[in-house]
Motif scaffolding. Sequence first.
Motif, PDB file in Angstrom:
ATOM      1  N   SER A  13      -1.784  19.960  -4.863  1.00  0.00           N
ATOM      2  CA  SER A  13      -0.772  19.298  -5.668  1.00  0.00           C
ATOM      3  C   SER A  13      -1.402  18.314  -6.665  1.00  0.00           C
ATOM      4  CB  SER A  13       0.191  18.544  -4.749  1.00  0.00           C
ATOM      5  OG  SER A  13       0.983  17.660  -5.474  1.00  0.00           O
ATOM      6  N   ARG A  14      -1.098  18.484  -7.942  1.00  0.00           N
ATOM      7  CA  ARG A  14      -1.618  17.564  -8.960  1.00  0.00           C
ATOM      8  C   ARG A  14      -1.162  16.138  -8.696  1.00  0.00           C
ATOM      9  NH1 ARG A  14      -4.022  19.195 -13.664  1.00  0.00           N
ATOM     10  NH2 ARG A  14      -3.918  21.407 -14.155  1.00  0.00           N
ATOM     11  N   LYS A  15       0.058  16.003  -8.224  1.00  0.00           N
ATOM     12  CA  LYS A  15       0.615  14.691  -7.927  1.00  0.00           C
ATOM     13  C   LYS A  15      -0.176  14.010  -6.809  1.00  0.00           C
ATOM     14  CE  LYS A  15       4.930  12.563  -6.435  1.00  0.00           C
ATOM     15  NZ  LYS A  15       6.304  12.814  -5.996  1.00  0.00           N
ATOM     16  N   LEU A  16      -0.459  14.737  -5.730  1.00  0.00           N
ATOM     17  CA  LEU A  16      -1.215  14.163  -4.618  1.00  0.00           C
ATOM     18  C   LEU A  16      -2.670  13.885  -5.004  1.00  0.00           C
ATOM     19  CD1 LEU A  16       0.064  16.148  -1.508  1.00  0.00           C
ATOM     20  CD2 LEU A  16       0.462  13.759  -2.076  1.00  0.00           C
ATOM     21  N   ILE A  17      -3.260  14.759  -5.785  1.00  0.00           N
ATOM     22  CA  ILE A  17      -4.644  14.548  -6.222  1.00  0.00           C
ATOM     23  C   ILE A  17      -4.729  13.306  -7.112  1.00  0.00           C
ATOM     24  CG2 ILE A  17      -6.534  15.496  -7.605  1.00  0.00           C
ATOM     25  CD1 ILE A  17      -5.660  18.281  -6.572  1.00  0.00           C
ATOM     26  N   GLY A  18      -3.768  13.148  -8.019  1.00  0.00           N
ATOM     27  CA  GLY A  18      -3.728  11.957  -8.870  1.00  0.00           C
ATOM     28  C   GLY A  18      -3.557  10.691  -8.061  1.00  0.00           C
ATOM     29  N   GLU A  19      -2.679  10.737  -7.068  1.00  0.00           N
ATOM     30  CA  GLU A  19      -2.460   9.581  -6.200  1.00  0.00           C
ATOM     31  C   GLU A  19      -3.715   9.265  -5.389  1.00  0.00           C
ATOM     32  OE1 GLU A  19       0.721   8.154  -2.779  1.00  0.00           O
ATOM     33  OE2 GLU A  19       1.103   9.973  -3.933  1.00  0.00           O
ATOM     34  N   LEU A  20      -4.422  10.293  -4.960  1.00  0.00           N
ATOM     35  CA  LEU A  20      -5.661  10.114  -4.206  1.00  0.00           C
ATOM     36  C   LEU A  20      -6.693   9.358  -5.031  1.00  0.00           C
ATOM     37  CD1 LEU A  20      -7.452  10.829  -1.723  1.00  0.00           C
ATOM     38  CD2 LEU A  20      -8.101  12.882  -2.980  1.00  0.00           C
ATOM     39  N   PHE A  21      -6.906   9.771  -6.285  1.00  0.00           N
ATOM     40  CA  PHE A  21      -7.897   9.110  -7.129  1.00  0.00           C
ATOM     41  C   PHE A  21      -7.433   7.727  -7.575  1.00  0.00           C
ATOM     42  CE2 PHE A  21      -9.618  13.397  -7.509  1.00  0.00           C
ATOM     43  CZ  PHE A  21     -10.974  13.127  -7.352  1.00  0.00           C
ATOM     44  N   GLU A  22      -6.127   7.527  -7.666  1.00  0.00           N
ATOM     45  CA  GLU A  22      -5.581   6.253  -8.111  1.00  0.00           C
ATOM     46  C   GLU A  22      -5.582   5.198  -7.002  1.00  0.00           C
ATOM     47  OE1 GLU A  22      -1.194   5.149  -9.420  1.00  0.00           O
ATOM     48  OE2 GLU A  22      -2.133   6.593 -10.777  1.00  0.00           O
ATOM     49  N   LYS A  23      -5.133   5.583  -5.805  1.00  0.00           N
ATOM     50  CA  LYS A  23      -4.941   4.623  -4.723  1.00  0.00           C
ATOM     51  C   LYS A  23      -5.908   4.780  -3.555  1.00  0.00           C
ATOM     52  CE  LYS A  23       0.028   4.478  -5.575  1.00  0.00           C
ATOM     53  NZ  LYS A  23       1.346   4.802  -5.007  1.00  0.00           N
ATOM     54  N   GLY A  24      -6.698   5.847  -3.547  1.00  0.00           N
ATOM     55  CA  GLY A  24      -7.560   6.141  -2.401  1.00  0.00           C
ATOM     56  C   GLY A  24      -8.764   5.224  -2.288  1.00  0.00           C
ATOM     57  N   GLN A  25      -9.330   5.203  -1.105  1.00  0.00           N
ATOM     58  CA  GLN A  25     -10.559   4.452  -0.835  1.00  0.00           C
ATOM     59  C   GLN A  25     -11.711   5.442  -0.785  1.00  0.00           C
ATOM     60  OE1 GLN A  25      -9.531   2.615   2.866  1.00  0.00           O
ATOM     61  NE2 GLN A  25      -8.581   0.869   1.866  1.00  0.00           N
ATOM     62  N   SER A  26     -12.921   4.982  -1.090  1.00  0.00           N
ATOM     63  CA  SER A  26     -14.046   5.907  -1.121  1.00  0.00           C
ATOM     64  C   SER A  26     -15.233   5.388  -0.324  1.00  0.00           C
ATOM     65  CB  SER A  26     -14.481   6.187  -2.556  1.00  0.00           C
ATOM     66  OG  SER A  26     -15.027   5.043  -3.140  1.00  0.00           O
ATOM     67  N   VAL A  27     -16.027   6.348   0.147  1.00  0.00           N
ATOM     68  CA  VAL A  27     -17.272   6.088   0.860  1.00  0.00           C
ATOM     69  C   VAL A  27     -18.314   6.983   0.214  1.00  0.00           C
ATOM     70  CG1 VAL A  27     -18.446   6.247   3.073  1.00  0.00           C
ATOM     71  CG2 VAL A  27     -16.041   5.597   3.002  1.00  0.00           C
ATOM     72  N   SER A  28     -19.479   6.428  -0.132  1.00  0.00           N
ATOM     73  CA  SER A  28     -20.512   7.212  -0.799  1.00  0.00           C
ATOM     74  C   SER A  28     -21.828   7.165  -0.047  1.00  0.00           C
ATOM     75  CB  SER A  28     -20.762   6.685  -2.208  1.00  0.00           C
ATOM     76  OG  SER A  28     -19.644   6.852  -3.007  1.00  0.00           O
ATOM     77  N   VAL A  29     -22.432   8.323   0.098  1.00  0.00           N
ATOM     78  CA  VAL A  29     -23.798   8.479   0.580  1.00  0.00           C
ATOM     79  C   VAL A  29     -24.372   9.603  -0.271  1.00  0.00           C
ATOM     80  CG1 VAL A  29     -25.287   9.083   2.507  1.00  0.00           C
ATOM     81  CG2 VAL A  29     -23.203   7.776   2.923  1.00  0.00           C
ATOM     82  N   PHE A  30     -25.303   9.272  -1.153  1.00  0.00           N
ATOM     83  CA  PHE A  30     -25.811  10.238  -2.125  1.00  0.00           C
ATOM     84  C   PHE A  30     -26.241  11.518  -1.437  1.00  0.00           C
ATOM     85  CE2 PHE A  30     -29.017  12.190  -4.797  1.00  0.00           C
ATOM     86  CZ  PHE A  30     -28.350  12.232  -5.992  1.00  0.00           C
ATOM     87  N   PRO A  31     -25.863  12.658  -1.923  1.00  0.00           N
ATOM     88  CA  PRO A  31     -25.109  13.019  -3.110  1.00  0.00           C
ATOM     89  C   PRO A  31     -23.620  13.232  -2.843  1.00  0.00           C
ATOM     90  CG  PRO A  31     -26.075  14.988  -2.235  1.00  0.00           C
ATOM     91  CD  PRO A  31     -26.455  13.858  -1.318  1.00  0.00           C
ATOM     92  N   TYR A  36     -10.434   9.109   0.365  1.00  0.00           N
ATOM     93  CA  TYR A  36      -9.392   9.406   1.333  1.00  0.00           C
ATOM     94  C   TYR A  36      -8.191   8.499   1.141  1.00  0.00           C
ATOM     95  CZ  TYR A  36     -11.295   5.356   3.765  1.00  0.00           C
ATOM     96  OH  TYR A  36     -11.730   4.092   4.074  1.00  0.00           O
ATOM     97  N   LEU A  37      -7.050   8.991   1.597  1.00  0.00           N
ATOM     98  CA  LEU A  37      -5.794   8.257   1.515  1.00  0.00           C
ATOM     99  C   LEU A  37      -4.915   8.740   2.653  1.00  0.00           C
ATOM    100  CD1 LEU A  37      -4.030   6.294  -0.151  1.00  0.00           C
ATOM    101  CD2 LEU A  37      -3.268   8.256  -1.464  1.00  0.00           C
ATOM    102  N   SER A  38      -4.368   7.819   3.408  1.00  0.00           N
ATOM    103  CA  SER A  38      -3.532   8.167   4.543  1.00  0.00           C
ATOM    104  C   SER A  38      -2.091   8.384   4.064  1.00  0.00           C
ATOM    105  CB  SER A  38      -3.581   7.057   5.576  1.00  0.00           C
ATOM    106  OG  SER A  38      -2.747   7.367   6.655  1.00  0.00           O
ATOM    107  N   ILE A  39      -1.637   9.635   4.147  1.00  0.00           N
ATOM    108  CA  ILE A  39      -0.281  10.013   3.746  1.00  0.00           C
ATOM    109  C   ILE A  39       0.276  10.951   4.818  1.00  0.00           C
ATOM    110  CG2 ILE A  39       1.126  11.231   2.053  1.00  0.00           C
ATOM    111  CD1 ILE A  39      -0.938  10.614  -0.041  1.00  0.00           C
ATOM    112  N   PRO A  40       1.473  10.708   5.319  1.00  0.00           N
ATOM    113  CA  PRO A  40       2.051  11.653   6.279  1.00  0.00           C
ATOM    114  C   PRO A  40       2.551  12.908   5.549  1.00  0.00           C
ATOM    115  CG  PRO A  40       3.567   9.840   5.856  1.00  0.00           C
ATOM    116  CD  PRO A  40       2.307   9.519   5.131  1.00  0.00           C
ATOM    117  N   PHE A  41       2.273  14.073   6.127  1.00  0.00           N
ATOM    118  CA  PHE A  41       2.703  15.344   5.551  1.00  0.00           C
ATOM    119  C   PHE A  41       3.853  15.895   6.370  1.00  0.00           C
ATOM    120  CE2 PHE A  41      -1.861  15.102   4.469  1.00  0.00           C
ATOM    121  CZ  PHE A  41      -1.735  15.094   3.101  1.00  0.00           C
ATOM    122  N   ASP A  42       4.821  16.485   5.712  1.00  0.00           N
ATOM    123  CA  ASP A  42       5.980  17.019   6.417  1.00  0.00           C
ATOM    124  C   ASP A  42       5.852  18.497   6.770  1.00  0.00           C
ATOM    125  OD1 ASP A  42       6.066  17.732   3.780  1.00  0.00           O
ATOM    126  OD2 ASP A  42       8.201  17.396   3.516  1.00  0.00           O
TER     127      ASP A  42
END
Length: 66
Positions: A13-31, A36-42
Amino acid sequence: MPATYSKKEKLKSRKLIGELFEKGQSVSVFPLRLIYLSIPFDDGVMAKTGVSVSKRQFKSAVDRNR
């Protein structure tokens, strides 16, 4: 438990992907970078995942798809 990647588990879903990049938290270990974002799915799925591979790291489309 089957080891498959079903259609329900794919994040498409474009809507969920956009929300993920907008509101999500990230963890990085190269590369790798995990966003991630906690959202309940129906639809009864615990988690949905999407994978993106940088063209800078993997020049060939065949390598990115693998």
